[in-house]
Design an enzyme around this catalytic site. Sequence first.
Site, short mmCIF file in Angstrom:
data_model
loop_
_atom_site.label_atom_id
_atom_site.label_comp_id
_atom_site.label_asym_id
_atom_site.label_seq_id
_atom_site.Cartn_x
_atom_site.Cartn_y
_atom_site.Cartn_z
N ARG A 194 3.80 0.05 -13.35
CA ARG A 194 4.61 -1.12 -13.85
C ARG A 194 6.09 -0.78 -14.20
O ARG A 194 6.43 0.13 -14.80
CB ARG A 194 3.93 -1.22 -15.19
CG ARG A 194 4.27 -2.49 -15.99
CD ARG A 194 3.62 -2.73 -17.14
NE ARG A 194 3.53 -1.75 -18.27
CZ ARG A 194 4.61 -1.51 -19.28
NH1 ARG A 194 5.52 -2.28 -19.03
NH2 ARG A 194 4.49 -0.66 -19.96
N GLN A 219 -0.23 4.61 -16.27
CA GLN A 219 1.29 4.77 -16.35
C GLN A 219 1.36 6.07 -17.52
O GLN A 219 1.03 5.60 -18.73
CB GLN A 219 2.00 3.71 -16.85
CG GLN A 219 3.46 3.86 -16.86
CD GLN A 219 4.44 2.69 -16.84
OE1 GLN A 219 4.22 1.75 -17.75
NE2 GLN A 219 4.92 2.31 -15.61
N LEU A 226 5.28 6.22 -28.92
CA LEU A 226 6.36 5.94 -27.87
C LEU A 226 7.75 6.05 -28.46
O LEU A 226 8.09 5.59 -29.46
CB LEU A 226 6.10 4.63 -27.39
CG LEU A 226 7.05 3.95 -26.25
CD1 LEU A 226 6.92 4.82 -24.93
CD2 LEU A 226 6.89 2.59 -26.16
N HIS A 280 0.44 5.75 -21.34
CA HIS A 280 1.00 4.51 -22.09
C HIS A 280 0.45 3.28 -21.75
O HIS A 280 0.30 2.18 -22.39
CB HIS A 280 2.46 4.63 -21.76
CG HIS A 280 3.36 3.34 -22.41
ND1 HIS A 280 3.41 3.01 -23.59
CD2 HIS A 280 4.00 2.53 -21.74
CE1 HIS A 280 4.01 1.98 -23.84
NE2 HIS A 280 4.64 1.68 -22.81
N HIS A 311 4.11 7.20 -19.71
CA HIS A 311 5.67 6.90 -20.04
C HIS A 311 6.26 8.31 -20.25
O HIS A 311 5.67 9.32 -20.80
CB HIS A 311 5.41 6.07 -21.20
CG HIS A 311 6.78 5.45 -21.59
ND1 HIS A 311 8.08 6.13 -22.13
CD2 HIS A 311 6.99 4.11 -21.74
CE1 HIS A 311 8.82 5.27 -22.31
NE2 HIS A 311 8.38 3.99 -22.09
N GLU A 320 11.77 2.84 -24.12
CA GLU A 320 12.49 3.08 -22.88
C GLU A 320 13.76 2.36 -23.21
O GLU A 320 14.97 2.73 -22.53
CB GLU A 320 11.94 2.32 -21.70
CG GLU A 320 12.65 2.47 -20.38
CD GLU A 320 11.81 2.16 -19.20
OE1 GLU A 320 12.61 1.67 -18.43
OE2 GLU A 320 10.57 2.61 -19.19
N PHE A 332 16.68 -1.93 -17.95
CA PHE A 332 15.50 -1.17 -18.00
C PHE A 332 15.34 -0.23 -16.75
O PHE A 332 15.83 -0.85 -15.60
CB PHE A 332 14.15 -1.95 -18.29
CG PHE A 332 13.64 -1.57 -19.78
CD1 PHE A 332 14.56 -1.59 -20.96
CD2 PHE A 332 12.23 -1.88 -20.06
CE1 PHE A 332 14.12 -1.54 -22.27
CE2 PHE A 332 11.88 -1.94 -21.34
CZ PHE A 332 12.60 -1.58 -22.26
N ARG A 391 9.45 4.96 -13.91
CA ARG A 391 8.51 5.56 -15.13
C ARG A 391 8.02 6.78 -14.27
O ARG A 391 7.77 7.89 -15.05
CB ARG A 391 8.01 4.88 -15.83
CG ARG A 391 8.62 3.80 -16.69
CD ARG A 391 7.64 2.94 -17.47
NE ARG A 391 8.44 2.28 -18.82
CZ ARG A 391 7.93 1.45 -19.39
NH1 ARG A 391 6.46 1.15 -19.41
NH2 ARG A 391 8.58 0.73 -20.29
#
Length: 628
Positions: free
Chosen positions: A411, A259, A278, A376, A261, A281, A145, A312
């Site tokens: 995050r 955040q 979404l 997000h 995304h 990821e 990730f 991100r």
Amino acid sequence: MSQYTTGSIYSDASASDPGESTTTDIDYEEIHVPVLVIGAGAAGARVAIELKQQGVEPLVIGKRDYGDAHTTWAAGGINAALGSRDPGDRWEIHAADTLREGHFLNDPAAVALVAREMPDRIRELDAWGMEFARTDEGAIQQRYFGAQSFRRTCFVGDRTGEAMLETLVDRAQSLGVPYRDNVMITRLLSDGDRMEGAVGFDMETGDFLVFVSDHVVLAAGGSSAMYNRHSSREEENNGDGPALALDAGAELLDMEFVQFHPTGMVGDRYGDDWDGRLVTEAVRGEGGRLYNSEDERFMERYSPDQMELDARDVVARAITQEIREGRGTANGGVYLDISHREDDYIRERLPSMVERFASLGVDITSEPMEVAPTAHYTMGGVDIDPQTGETGVEGLYAVGETTAGVHGANRLGGNSLAETVAVAKPVGQHIAETVQEHGITTDGGEDHQHDGGVDAVTTTEADLSLRMRARAEREFAALARLEAADGGSTPAELLDELGEILWQDAGIIRDDEGLRQALSELQALRNRIRDLRIEGDRTSRAFELAVDLGFSLAVAESTVRTALERTESRGAHYRADYPAPDEQFRENLVVSDGPQGPAIRRRSVGTPSAPVQEALDERHELDYHHLE
């Protein structure tokens, strides 16, 4: 028409002193319970499981059917330093990656707690039946990730959150944890120092409800759905948790950090119903590549080493820049392409993405998706002690995305699900110990079924004080007035305007002029609430949106004011007029409810422990090219 203002928007906050008695002919149901858990997602479920296992019976309430919480939309995975694929990984490096991604605004104790707990929490979920993907040797599979030094993200295809919540709900039900569906809490009963319960209504019947409890846990999610382009369901993440806590006397932390995304679906192509949804990821974690309209793999310019798996905030700003400079698609996005991987591999690792896009006429095994950034997650939230969940208001606790501290300025992907279970367990233990000191226990967790009724809930000897009963009754009177509102603006219209204000002026790229404009527009929007119109009764979607509007406005003001206060760029907070970080600003911003609105103060950040600092000094870093 009177103005509706408060912790929500509809009460007359300037009415009589809270200690004065009131007279009301409004009927309401009163439910006594040792511990009230508000929110039925992963964090709320795990706290409830721990309480029950420790011999204290909670009542879990949620706005939707049990098991239908926003946790299910967390698709890509959950982090733990298991070392299944990379034996060199360890919890200290997980903590170091989290601090680095959070630009060192995180609470180091909270970060260490999550990283240290997670291997055991993953093994616990595995033992409870969560069907993680496996390596050929039978170990729990792990994937890359963004911004992680090793393959650390455990997963169930691309439906990890759904599988995790199913596992937790099954466990809670096997223990006989009581729950009540379709309940919306509108106010906590607090004098600013201690809790006595919460008030709200049954969303199916419209009945008013008072929950009497000295111990209340907020697990109600974040506030990213305030933005008009977001990855949440419309009815989730509207800011209820932070707004309820602030109104009850708790403080908020790091509210400027939202955040965005990098990869949300583009509505102009896929339709308004899909706008901002979404694209996990995991697509990039499995090797997905980003291209602009000129077929350039543009992350080579922005992050040649980490490419699409950089942090991100870095990837989201890169996409935004490409679109602003005219290299976006005709639909206002860029392309995300995984088609170079084997078809069977894509179908195995990303089944939900394959199915979703196929329903829209796109075969992601052979053609790209169109994506653009979307709101997000909120790193900010209620300020807590991560070991206990305590908020500073006696008897009020918080867990999950409602809180702040773990994530700092940005995050790390895969840490949201991790936080819910890692923090919830010790918080549940602490609450159980506190409750048991007062002699309120259950039978120790023997199995039984519960249909959501009152009788199955263990009652306490506590009762509402006259002051809190008066406050509850005034809240019900205010809700009744709200239901009868017949002005010219609907809640849906005002929420849409709020989302546009935030997206334009408090979004991915901010500056002083825009933030001040946002504050002015928020005040104008608040003034228009006196002209609100509710089309339906308390069971209607319009009434729910009206309550959401109050929560969202309260949180939006804190977000904009802290963004204006932070005159630097750090993590997800990017100021075009202050594009560099300022080390003098490596401090947290704490928000309290002042007489003139949100009051902001600075607080210094803690120091990592020696083992975590050692991992930081080792400078581990993702080598993206392992995926090539």
